[in-house]
Scaffold this motif. Structure first.
Motif, mmCIF file in Angstrom:
data_model
loop_
_atom_site.group_PDB
_atom_site.id
_atom_site.type_symbol
_atom_site.label_atom_id
_atom_site.label_comp_id
_atom_site.label_asym_id
_atom_site.label_seq_id
_atom_site.Cartn_x
_atom_site.Cartn_y
_atom_site.Cartn_z
ATOM 1 N N ASP A 12 -19.696 6.351 5.485
ATOM 2 C CA ASP A 12 -18.714 6.714 4.465
ATOM 3 C C ASP A 12 -17.729 7.771 4.971
ATOM 4 N N GLY A 13 -18.206 8.728 5.721
ATOM 5 C CA GLY A 13 -17.313 9.721 6.304
ATOM 6 C C GLY A 13 -16.369 9.108 7.317
ATOM 7 N N LEU A 71 -5.140 6.073 0.968
ATOM 8 C CA LEU A 71 -5.707 7.353 1.407
ATOM 9 C C LEU A 71 -6.723 7.866 0.387
ATOM 10 N N LEU A 72 -6.385 7.761 -0.883
ATOM 11 C CA LEU A 72 -7.278 8.211 -1.950
ATOM 12 C C LEU A 72 -8.392 7.213 -2.245
ATOM 13 N N GLY A 73 -8.277 6.018 -1.690
ATOM 14 C CA GLY A 73 -9.279 4.992 -1.956
ATOM 15 C C GLY A 73 -9.119 4.379 -3.329
ATOM 16 N N LYS A 132 -17.842 5.509 0.016
ATOM 17 C CA LYS A 132 -18.130 6.246 -1.224
ATOM 18 C C LYS A 132 -17.165 7.391 -1.499
ATOM 19 N N TYR A 133 -16.449 7.864 -0.487
ATOM 20 C CA TYR A 133 -15.486 8.939 -0.696
ATOM 21 C C TYR A 133 -14.137 8.340 -1.076
ATOM 22 N N SER A 134 -14.084 7.787 -2.279
ATOM 23 C CA SER A 134 -12.877 7.094 -2.728
ATOM 24 C C SER A 134 -12.850 7.051 -4.248
#
Length: 138
Positions: A12-13, A71-73, A132-134
């Motif tokens: 995810d990172g 970029l923000l997902g 997941k970072y979205s």
């Protein structure tokens, strides 16, 4: 104990980092189009592109708005696919190396295949999703 490959552990990172790297070019040049919209229209007119103002507006939206969304997902998969198509179309319109000779041809070939490579990365993002970072995962 189950073995977890290095890339899977940081998946995810790394997907977040990949999104940042992949859209940096679009966001930077989209922001430039926003700050100098009239210059962008003038440049597109100078190349003989019809409907230069519409083309410049479309480029601004695709590069800045869609770039920031990825970029923000946010709606990552469909927007990555859309941006991949846009990138291929701009390669065909803006980097017509087959019509050139001399030193300018090599430079244009590089830019053409850069676009093709970026489109490939965007297709991979459309397949993998944002991680997941979205905003998509929230």
């Amino acid at each position: 104990m189950r073995y977890t490959p290095l890339f899977e552990r940081y998946r995810d990172g790394l997907l977040l980092l990949a999104r940042v790297f992949l859209v940096a070019l679009f966001v930077i040049f989209g922001w430039d189009k926003f700050l100098n919209f009239s210059g962008t229209v003038s440049y597109m007119e100078s190349t003989g592109l019809p409907f230069a103002a519409l083309a410049a507006g479309s480029a601004l939206v695709m590069e800045l708005v869609v770039g920031v969304a990825i970029l923000l997902g946010f709606y990552t998969r469909p927007l990555a696919l859309l941006l991949a198509v846009y990138t291929l179309v701009t390669a065909l319109i803006g980097h017509r190396f087959w019509a050139l000779t001399g030193g300018l041809r090599l430079d244009t070939v590089i830019h053409f295949y850069k676009n093709v490579s970026i489109a490939g990365g965007l297709l991979l993002l459309a397949l993998t999703g944002p991680g997941k970072y979205s905003m998509d995962k929230r």
